[in-house]
Design an enzyme around this catalytic site. Structure first.
Site, PDB file in Angstrom:
ATOM      1  N   ARG A 253       9.493   1.864   6.692  1.00  0.00           N
ATOM      2  CA  ARG A 253       8.702   3.206   6.763  1.00  0.00           C
ATOM      3  C   ARG A 253       9.144   4.350   7.430  1.00  0.00           C
ATOM      4  O   ARG A 253       9.112   5.500   7.107  1.00  0.00           O
ATOM      5  CB  ARG A 253       7.119   2.778   7.328  1.00  0.00           C
ATOM      6  CG  ARG A 253       6.245   3.951   7.801  1.00  0.00           C
ATOM      7  CD  ARG A 253       4.959   3.661   8.349  1.00  0.00           C
ATOM      8  NE  ARG A 253       4.319   4.824   8.876  1.00  0.00           N
ATOM      9  CZ  ARG A 253       3.251   4.963   9.228  1.00  0.00           C
ATOM     10  NH1 ARG A 253       2.542   3.502   9.388  1.00  0.00           N
ATOM     11  NH2 ARG A 253       2.400   5.751   9.424  1.00  0.00           N
TER      12      ARG A 253
ATOM     13  N   ASN B 152      -0.473   0.188   0.314  1.00  0.00           N
ATOM     14  CA  ASN B 152      -0.057   1.531   0.120  1.00  0.00           C
ATOM     15  C   ASN B 152       1.259   1.463  -0.908  1.00  0.00           C
ATOM     16  O   ASN B 152       2.121   0.763  -0.702  1.00  0.00           O
ATOM     17  CB  ASN B 152       0.051   2.366   1.241  1.00  0.00           C
ATOM     18  CG  ASN B 152      -1.148   3.006   1.556  1.00  0.00           C
ATOM     19  OD1 ASN B 152      -1.881   3.416   0.861  1.00  0.00           O
ATOM     20  ND2 ASN B 152      -1.583   2.907   2.917  1.00  0.00           N
TER      21      ASN B 152
ATOM     22  N   CYS C  75      -9.205   2.113  -0.372  1.00  0.00           N
ATOM     23  CA  CYS C  75      -8.632   2.988   0.814  1.00  0.00           C
ATOM     24  C   CYS C  75      -9.869   3.457   1.733  1.00  0.00           C
ATOM     25  O   CYS C  75     -10.925   3.455   1.265  1.00  0.00           O
ATOM     26  CB  CYS C  75      -8.004   4.345   0.174  1.00  0.00           C
ATOM     27  SG  CYS C  75      -7.609   5.625   1.427  1.00  0.00           S
TER      28      CYS C  75
ATOM     29  N   HIS D  93      -5.679   9.035  -1.862  1.00  0.00           N
ATOM     30  CA  HIS D  93      -4.958  10.260  -0.842  1.00  0.00           C
ATOM     31  C   HIS D  93      -4.800  11.605  -1.438  1.00  0.00           C
ATOM     32  O   HIS D  93      -4.164  12.472  -1.193  1.00  0.00           O
ATOM     33  CB  HIS D  93      -3.583   9.637  -0.315  1.00  0.00           C
ATOM     34  CG  HIS D  93      -3.698   8.493   0.451  1.00  0.00           C
ATOM     35  ND1 HIS D  93      -2.592   8.104   1.294  1.00  0.00           N
ATOM     36  CD2 HIS D  93      -4.826   7.733   0.992  1.00  0.00           C
ATOM     37  CE1 HIS D  93      -3.087   6.999   1.979  1.00  0.00           C
ATOM     38  NE2 HIS D  93      -4.462   6.909   1.782  1.00  0.00           N
TER      39      HIS D  93
ATOM     40  N   TYR E  79      -5.553  14.272   3.365  1.00  0.00           N
ATOM     41  CA  TYR E  79      -4.178  14.138   2.749  1.00  0.00           C
ATOM     42  C   TYR E  79      -3.810  15.502   2.117  1.00  0.00           C
ATOM     43  O   TYR E  79      -2.552  15.744   1.896  1.00  0.00           O
ATOM     44  CB  TYR E  79      -3.794  12.904   1.813  1.00  0.00           C
ATOM     45  CG  TYR E  79      -3.580  11.797   2.785  1.00  0.00           C
ATOM     46  CD1 TYR E  79      -2.337  11.302   3.018  1.00  0.00           C
ATOM     47  CD2 TYR E  79      -4.506  11.040   3.412  1.00  0.00           C
ATOM     48  CE1 TYR E  79      -1.944   9.982   3.702  1.00  0.00           C
ATOM     49  CE2 TYR E  79      -4.458   9.814   4.166  1.00  0.00           C
ATOM     50  CZ  TYR E  79      -2.990   9.298   4.456  1.00  0.00           C
ATOM     51  OH  TYR E  79      -3.085   8.131   4.954  1.00  0.00           O
TER      52      TYR E  79
HETATM   53  P1  NAD Z   1       2.610  -4.032   8.680  1.00  0.00           P
HETATM   54  O1  NAD Z   1       4.251  -3.716   9.001  1.00  0.00           O
HETATM   55  O2  NAD Z   1       2.229  -4.727   9.774  1.00  0.00           O
HETATM   56  O3  NAD Z   1       2.623  -5.266   7.675  1.00  0.00           O
HETATM   57  C1  NAD Z   1       1.772  -6.338   7.519  1.00  0.00           C
HETATM   58  C2  NAD Z   1       2.566  -7.682   7.224  1.00  0.00           C
HETATM   59  O4  NAD Z   1       3.182  -7.775   5.962  1.00  0.00           O
HETATM   60  C3  NAD Z   1       3.698  -7.822   8.247  1.00  0.00           C
HETATM   61  O5  NAD Z   1       3.360  -8.931   9.193  1.00  0.00           O
HETATM   62  C4  NAD Z   1       4.943  -8.404   7.269  1.00  0.00           C
HETATM   63  O6  NAD Z   1       5.680  -9.231   7.872  1.00  0.00           O
HETATM   64  C5  NAD Z   1       4.157  -8.635   5.909  1.00  0.00           C
HETATM   65  N1  NAD Z   1       4.991  -8.779   4.849  1.00  0.00           N
HETATM   66  C6  NAD Z   1       5.865  -7.925   4.406  1.00  0.00           C
HETATM   67  N2  NAD Z   1       6.209  -8.477   3.175  1.00  0.00           N
HETATM   68  C7  NAD Z   1       5.636  -9.518   2.691  1.00  0.00           C
HETATM   69  C8  NAD Z   1       5.334 -10.241   1.627  1.00  0.00           C
HETATM   70  N3  NAD Z   1       6.347 -10.153   0.726  1.00  0.00           N
HETATM   71  N4  NAD Z   1       4.509 -11.220   1.746  1.00  0.00           N
HETATM   72  C9  NAD Z   1       3.691 -11.298   2.608  1.00  0.00           C
HETATM   73  N5  NAD Z   1       3.774 -10.508   3.689  1.00  0.00           N
HETATM   74  C10 NAD Z   1       4.697  -9.559   3.752  1.00  0.00           C
HETATM   75  O7  NAD Z   1       1.866  -3.253   8.033  1.00  0.00           O
HETATM   76  P2  NAD Z   1       0.286  -2.480   8.611  1.00  0.00           P
HETATM   77  O8  NAD Z   1       0.661  -1.359   9.161  1.00  0.00           O
HETATM   78  O9  NAD Z   1      -0.393  -3.712   8.994  1.00  0.00           O
HETATM   79  O10 NAD Z   1      -0.004  -2.137   6.888  1.00  0.00           O
HETATM   80  C11 NAD Z   1      -0.126  -2.958   6.025  1.00  0.00           C
HETATM   81  C12 NAD Z   1      -0.120  -2.372   4.376  1.00  0.00           C
HETATM   82  O11 NAD Z   1      -1.589  -1.572   4.362  1.00  0.00           O
HETATM   83  C13 NAD Z   1       0.784  -1.241   4.166  1.00  0.00           C
HETATM   84  O12 NAD Z   1       1.059  -1.295   2.929  1.00  0.00           O
HETATM   85  C14 NAD Z   1       0.075  -0.125   4.596  1.00  0.00           C
HETATM   86  O13 NAD Z   1       0.367   1.047   3.996  1.00  0.00           O
HETATM   87  C15 NAD Z   1      -1.441  -0.422   4.026  1.00  0.00           C
HETATM   88  N6  NAD Z   1      -2.598   0.210   4.744  1.00  0.00           N
HETATM   89  C16 NAD Z   1      -3.295   0.819   3.799  1.00  0.00           C
HETATM   90  C17 NAD Z   1      -4.388   1.515   4.226  1.00  0.00           C
HETATM   91  C18 NAD Z   1      -5.433   2.023   2.934  1.00  0.00           C
HETATM   92  O14 NAD Z   1      -6.139   2.674   3.211  1.00  0.00           O
HETATM   93  N7  NAD Z   1      -5.144   1.605   1.511  1.00  0.00           N
HETATM   94  C19 NAD Z   1      -4.816   1.539   5.366  1.00  0.00           C
HETATM   95  C20 NAD Z   1      -3.989   1.357   6.435  1.00  0.00           C
HETATM   96  C21 NAD Z   1      -2.768   0.619   5.948  1.00  0.00           C
HETATM   97  C1  G6P Z   2      -5.033   5.853   6.894  1.00  0.00           C
HETATM   98  C2  G6P Z   2      -4.837   5.910   5.382  1.00  0.00           C
HETATM   99  C3  G6P Z   2      -3.930   4.547   5.039  1.00  0.00           C
HETATM  100  C4  G6P Z   2      -2.489   4.804   5.825  1.00  0.00           C
HETATM  101  C5  G6P Z   2      -3.172   4.455   7.559  1.00  0.00           C
HETATM  102  C6  G6P Z   2      -1.933   4.831   8.425  1.00  0.00           C
HETATM  103  O1  G6P Z   2      -6.184   5.377   7.330  1.00  0.00           O
HETATM  104  O2  G6P Z   2      -5.815   5.614   4.317  1.00  0.00           O
HETATM  105  O3  G6P Z   2      -3.820   4.495   3.808  1.00  0.00           O
HETATM  106  O4  G6P Z   2      -1.651   4.007   5.383  1.00  0.00           O
HETATM  107  O5  G6P Z   2      -4.181   5.586   7.808  1.00  0.00           O
HETATM  108  O6  G6P Z   2      -2.380   4.523   9.371  1.00  0.00           O
HETATM  109  P1  G6P Z   2      -1.160   4.256  10.622  1.00  0.00           P
HETATM  110  O7  G6P Z   2      -1.728   4.047  11.816  1.00  0.00           O
HETATM  111  O8  G6P Z   2      -0.253   3.214  10.166  1.00  0.00           O
HETATM  112  O9  G6P Z   2      -0.256   5.484  10.638  1.00  0.00           O
HETATM  113 MN    MN Z   3      -5.543   4.975   2.429  1.00  0.00          MN
END
Ligand code: NAD
Ligand code: G6P
Ligand code: MN
Length: 431
Positions: free
Chosen positions: A93, A147, A168, A198, A251
């Site tokens: 990231r 994401n 989201c 977004h 966003y």
């Molecule tokens: P993170 O870095 O903590 O990742 C979560 C876990 O995924 C980690 O423990 C990692 O080891 C694991 N991982 C990596 N590759 C993998 C695979 N192939 N199979 C299984 N597990 C795997 O990330 P996070 O900050 O917790 O975010 C997780 C995801 O959620 C990200 O893609 C982030 O962008 C997304 N997210 C989305 C929203 C939304 O609004 N849609 C909001 C927040 C986060």
């Molecule tokens: C928002 C968005 C997510 C994004 C996240 C990032 O809630 O909707 O899609 O990934 O924030 O948060 P962070 O704490 O990882 O910067």
């Molecule tokens: Mn989002």
């Protein structure tokens, strides 16, 4: 009783999700939650998994928490597969955020070239997960949070047979913002959403059935600003909001205020670090807390992350599918003619009726020209990104970045693309 599989179970967001299932327990009976991760995430998985166990025990619930590194075991027979993984972790990231900045372009994890790089890494992994779902849990619903959520959902909808809904937390946070402004419960607010993940606009805002769009926008520009924790809360230009006449999502600042946002990013990158670098520190603190054996609830410190109300959105969605509630929620689905200005086979973020057959979008029709062009341009970029991610085609990838509204020229697009491909080699088997 339901089996839930969480891909990326070691995420620091997992207590948020567990908290959601605990609150929903009376209506949504869950017997097993499989938290699945990969070898690199094992330590996090064990810490967060132990906290999850303490949380369900404290709530007096009979939910079995399983920790596994085996994707097949997690998915097999699941009713719902929640995807919240991050390919390459926070280091990837941070690279996504820094590469575009080198070339004077916004560096953000989902918007612009950063989101493009994240999509390319994620597409092969989500395709593999979907293969397992088709084989081992063909009737399961994939609730995709990973994401860039819109792009990943579109990939699944167009390239697999898996039933998927993209999620989201931005739309529910927009509803929550309006509710806070008027000091009412969220249930009394209704927003007519239209757009992409977004890049979603609140076209009209209602309170108890009354159109309060103008009132709300006045407050947005004169009083209470709105953003997410991961997006700088720059103040909206008054005339921009007046001329727009709708509620932009946080966003939108990257598009409507690109110059100021870029300045802000450059400033932050050289002081506290990019958002990914900041999150690295927040995560360290969170896991220190999670390790404490006397912690048995979701800690308030989790609010420093951008994922506010994530479990509210995820568990409401699962609840309404499982219990065929037919209520309205804002999710990412196949357009199917909902927004007449976009192709049928693309993912859009919009209001849907949620029931046992999934998400059925409510008609939007045409959107006004002032938002149509940006929506169409970003969607074209997203379509090309899906194609490039699936096929591993360099020229499709180059077109995707070149037409992105935040990338100034083909020349800059090529430099960024080559840098992304070079720095992500180990995660891009398709190229
Ligand atoms: P993170 O870095 O903590 O990742 C979560 C876990 O995924 C980690 O423990 C990692 O080891 C694991 N991982 C990596 N590759 C993998 C695979 N192939 N199979 C299984 N597990 C795997 O990330 P996070 O900050 O917790 O975010 C997780 C995801 O959620 C990200 O893609 C982030 O962008 C997304 N997210 C989305 C929203 C939304 O609004 N849609 C909001 C927040 C986060
Ligand atoms: C928002 C968005 C997510 C994004 C996240 C990032 O809630 O909707 O899609 O990934 O924030 O948060 P962070 O704490 O990882 O910067
Ligand atoms: Mn989002």
């Amino acid at each position: 009783k339901y089996k839930i599989a969480v891909i990326g179970g070691g995420s620091s967001y997992t207590p948020e999700l567990i908290d959601g299932f605990i609150k929903k327990a009376p209506e949504l009976p869950v017997s097993d939650i499989y938290l699945e991760d990969i070898e690199q995430g094992k330590e996090k998985l064990e810490i967060v998994g132990a906290l999850a166990e303490r949380m369900v025990k404290k709530a007096g619930l009979d939910i079995n928490i399983h920790l596994t590194l085996n994707q097949e075991e997690a998915i097999s027979g699941a009713d719902f597969v929640v995807s919240q993984f991050r390919v390459g972790g926070l280091d990837a990231r941070i690279r996504d955020e820094k590469i575009p900045l080198k070339y004077g372009v916004i560096g953000q994890e989902t918007t612009g070239p950063g989101g493009f790089a994240k999509a390319l890494r994620t597409i092969p992994v989500i395709m593999n997960i979907c293969k397992d779902i088709q084989r081992l849990a063909p009737s399961a619903w994939l609730i995709n949070f990973t994401n860039p959520s819109g792009i990943i959902t579109e990939t699944v909808l167009n390239h697999t047979k898996v039933k998927a809904v993209g999620l989201c937390n931005v739309p529910v946070n927009m509803i929550n913002y309006v509710a806070q402004v008027f000091e009412v419960e969220m249930e009394r607010v209704y927003i007519e959403f239209a757009g992409l993940n977004h890049l979603v606009w609140g076209q009209k805002i209602y309170l108890d059935g009354e159109d309060v769009t103008e009132k709300l926008l006045d407050i947005l520009i004169t009083g209470k600003n709105f953003t997410m924790k991961n997006i700088p809360d720059l103040i909206w230009d008054k005339d921009l909001i007046k001329s727009l006449g709708m509620l932009p999502c946080p966003y939108h600042r990257y598009y409507y205020m690109s110059d100021k946002m870029l300045e802000e990013e450059i400033k932050e990158a050289s002081s506290e670090g990019t958002r990914g670098e900041v999150v690295k520190n927040i995560e360290k603190e969170l896991f220190k807390l999670y390790k404490n054996p006397s912690l048995d609830i979701k800690p308030p410190e989790l609010e420093k992350r951008g994922g506010a109300l994530y479990s509210y959105a995820a568990c409401n969605l699962i609840d309404s599918i499982a219990n065929n509630k037919k209520d309205i929620q804002t999710v990412n689905v196949r357009n199917n003619g909902t927004i007449l200005d976009l192709p049928e086979d693309v993912a859009i973020e919009t209001n849907c009726i949620i029931g046992k057959n999934g998400a059925s979008p409510l008609t939007v029709g045409h959107v006004p020209a002032k938002i149509r062009g940006l929506m169409q341009a970003v969607k074209a970029y997203e379509q090309l990104t899906v194609e490039a991610g699936v096929k591993g085609d360099y020229y499709t990838a180059l077109q995707a970045l070149t037409i992105h509204p935040l990338v100034p020229s083909a020349d800059v697009a090529k430099k960024i693309l080559d840098d992304i491909l070079r720095q992500n080699k180990e995660f891009l088997p398709q190229f």
